[in-house]
Design a protein around this motif. Structure first.
Motif, PDB file in Angstrom:
ATOM      1  N   CYS A  20       1.318  -1.604   0.149  1.00 56.50           N
ATOM      2  CA  CYS A  20      -0.026  -0.137  -0.021  1.00 56.50           C
ATOM      3  C   CYS A  20       0.942   0.719  -0.154  1.00 56.50           C
ATOM      4  CB  CYS A  20      -0.706   0.214   1.252  1.00 56.50           C
ATOM      5  SG  CYS A  20      -2.261  -1.841   1.546  1.00 56.50           S
ATOM      6  N   SER A  21       2.143   1.259  -0.850  1.00 58.33           N
ATOM      7  CA  SER A  21       2.618   2.537  -1.255  1.00 58.33           C
ATOM      8  C   SER A  21       4.149   2.425  -0.199  1.00 58.33           C
ATOM      9  CB  SER A  21       1.730   3.613  -1.033  1.00 58.33           C
ATOM     10  OG  SER A  21       2.110   4.191   0.407  1.00 58.33           O
ATOM     11  N   ASP A 108      -1.881  -4.381  -3.070  1.00 56.35           N
ATOM     12  CA  ASP A 108      -1.972  -3.447  -3.551  1.00 56.35           C
ATOM     13  C   ASP A 108      -4.034  -2.851  -2.809  1.00 56.35           C
ATOM     14  OD1 ASP A 108      -3.862  -5.057  -5.313  1.00 56.35           O
ATOM     15  OD2 ASP A 108      -2.975  -3.801  -7.347  1.00 56.35           O
ATOM     16  N   ASN A 122      -5.032   0.632   0.530  1.00 58.31           N
ATOM     17  CA  ASN A 122      -4.952   0.523  -1.117  1.00 58.31           C
ATOM     18  C   ASN A 122      -3.487   1.044  -1.456  1.00 58.31           C
ATOM     19  OD1 ASN A 122      -4.907   3.330  -0.649  1.00 58.31           O
ATOM     20  ND2 ASN A 122      -7.321   3.976  -0.360  1.00 58.31           N
ATOM     21  N   PRO A 123      -3.661   1.359  -3.477  1.00 59.12           N
ATOM     22  CA  PRO A 123      -2.935   1.489  -3.688  1.00 59.12           C
ATOM     23  C   PRO A 123      -1.387   2.704  -3.222  1.00 59.12           C
ATOM     24  CG  PRO A 123      -4.220   1.359  -5.084  1.00 59.12           C
ATOM     25  CD  PRO A 123      -4.395   0.855  -4.069  1.00 59.12           C
ATOM     26  N   ASP A 124      -3.019   4.190  -2.406  1.00 64.06           N
ATOM     27  CA  ASP A 124      -1.784   4.582  -1.963  1.00 64.06           C
ATOM     28  C   ASP A 124      -1.685   5.117  -0.422  1.00 64.06           C
ATOM     29  OD1 ASP A 124      -2.065   6.383  -4.917  1.00 64.06           O
ATOM     30  OD2 ASP A 124      -5.348   6.700  -3.323  1.00 64.06           O
ATOM     31  N   SER A 125      -2.100   4.435   0.558  1.00 57.26           N
ATOM     32  CA  SER A 125      -2.000   4.171   2.085  1.00 57.26           C
ATOM     33  C   SER A 125      -2.412   3.068   2.593  1.00 57.26           C
ATOM     34  CB  SER A 125      -2.273   5.389   2.366  1.00 57.26           C
ATOM     35  OG  SER A 125      -3.750   5.664   3.025  1.00 57.26           O
ATOM     36  N   THR A 132      -2.218   6.559   9.762  1.00 61.66           N
ATOM     37  CA  THR A 132      -1.868   5.885   8.474  1.00 61.66           C
ATOM     38  C   THR A 132      -0.206   6.245   7.660  1.00 61.66           C
ATOM     39  OG1 THR A 132      -3.890   6.974   7.794  1.00 61.66           O
ATOM     40  CG2 THR A 132      -2.581   6.693   6.546  1.00 61.66           C
ATOM     41  N   SER A 134       2.282   6.245   4.545  1.00 59.94           N
ATOM     42  CA  SER A 134       1.994   6.036   2.782  1.00 59.94           C
ATOM     43  C   SER A 134       3.371   6.552   2.563  1.00 59.94           C
ATOM     44  CB  SER A 134       0.890   7.368   2.937  1.00 59.94           C
ATOM     45  OG  SER A 134       1.262   7.882   1.426  1.00 59.94           O
ATOM     46  N   GLN A 135       3.906   5.589   1.678  1.00 58.89           N
ATOM     47  CA  GLN A 135       5.218   5.902   1.178  1.00 58.89           C
ATOM     48  C   GLN A 135       7.003   6.092   1.925  1.00 58.89           C
ATOM     49  OE1 GLN A 135       5.157   9.419  -1.431  1.00 58.89           O
ATOM     50  NE2 GLN A 135       3.374   9.000  -2.619  1.00 58.89           N
TER      51      GLN A 135
END
Length: 149
Positions: A20-21, A108, A122-125, A132, A134-135
């Motif tokens: 999820c990223s 993802d 999800n694919p973003d976070s 949360t 992310s990346q």
């Protein structure tokens, strides 16, 4: 029950796992509850998945749902589409993972809430409880998410 000290014989860690990223490099585990590893994603011709669900609130007893990408419980369905696997529990999608290279895979879609773990993404976070992610990039093995019991 799968633990850090008792991994499945046919489990082979991935060199790179995007979740999820978020990227894990050099092996490691996505989530641990105490010493229990409820979700493992390993390398194979298609991703190799092991999934266990907590049986009670103690977090010490688990029921196996998927082993080596094969459903072990009547409420679980594992589908394969080339280099991708999707896992459904009770009709709800809990995991979609694609293996693009021999040692590289990407999750993802992740939703472990149907099996009692408040982890979804999800694919973003990816969201864990109230946090949360992310990346982010993690390397050197270890565990991305670790919960004490």
């Amino acid at each position: 029950m799968i633990t850090r000290a008792k991994l499945p014989e046919d489990y082979k860690p991935l060199e790179k796992l995007c979740v999820c990223s978020n990227i894990m490099i050099g092996g490691g585990h996505l989530v641990a509850v105490g010493d229990v590893l409820p979700l493992l994603v390993g390398s194979g011709k298609v991703p190799m998945i092991w999934l266990e669900a907590p049986m009670d609130q103690t977090g010490k007893n688990y029921v196996p749902l998927v082993a080596a990408s094969v459903a072990l419980h009547p409420a679980v369905n594992v589908t394969s589409d080339g280099n991708a696997l999707t896992v459904f529990v009770g009709g709800s999608q809990v995991l979609h993972v694609v293996q693009n290279e021999a040692e590289v895979a990407e999750i993802d879609i992740l939703d472990l809430r149907p099996i009692g773990l408040n982890i979804f993404g999800n694919p973003d976070s990816m969201t864990v409880g109230g946090s949360t992610f992310s990346q982010n990039t993690f390397s050197g093995g270890g565990t991305f998410l670790s919960f004490g019991i």
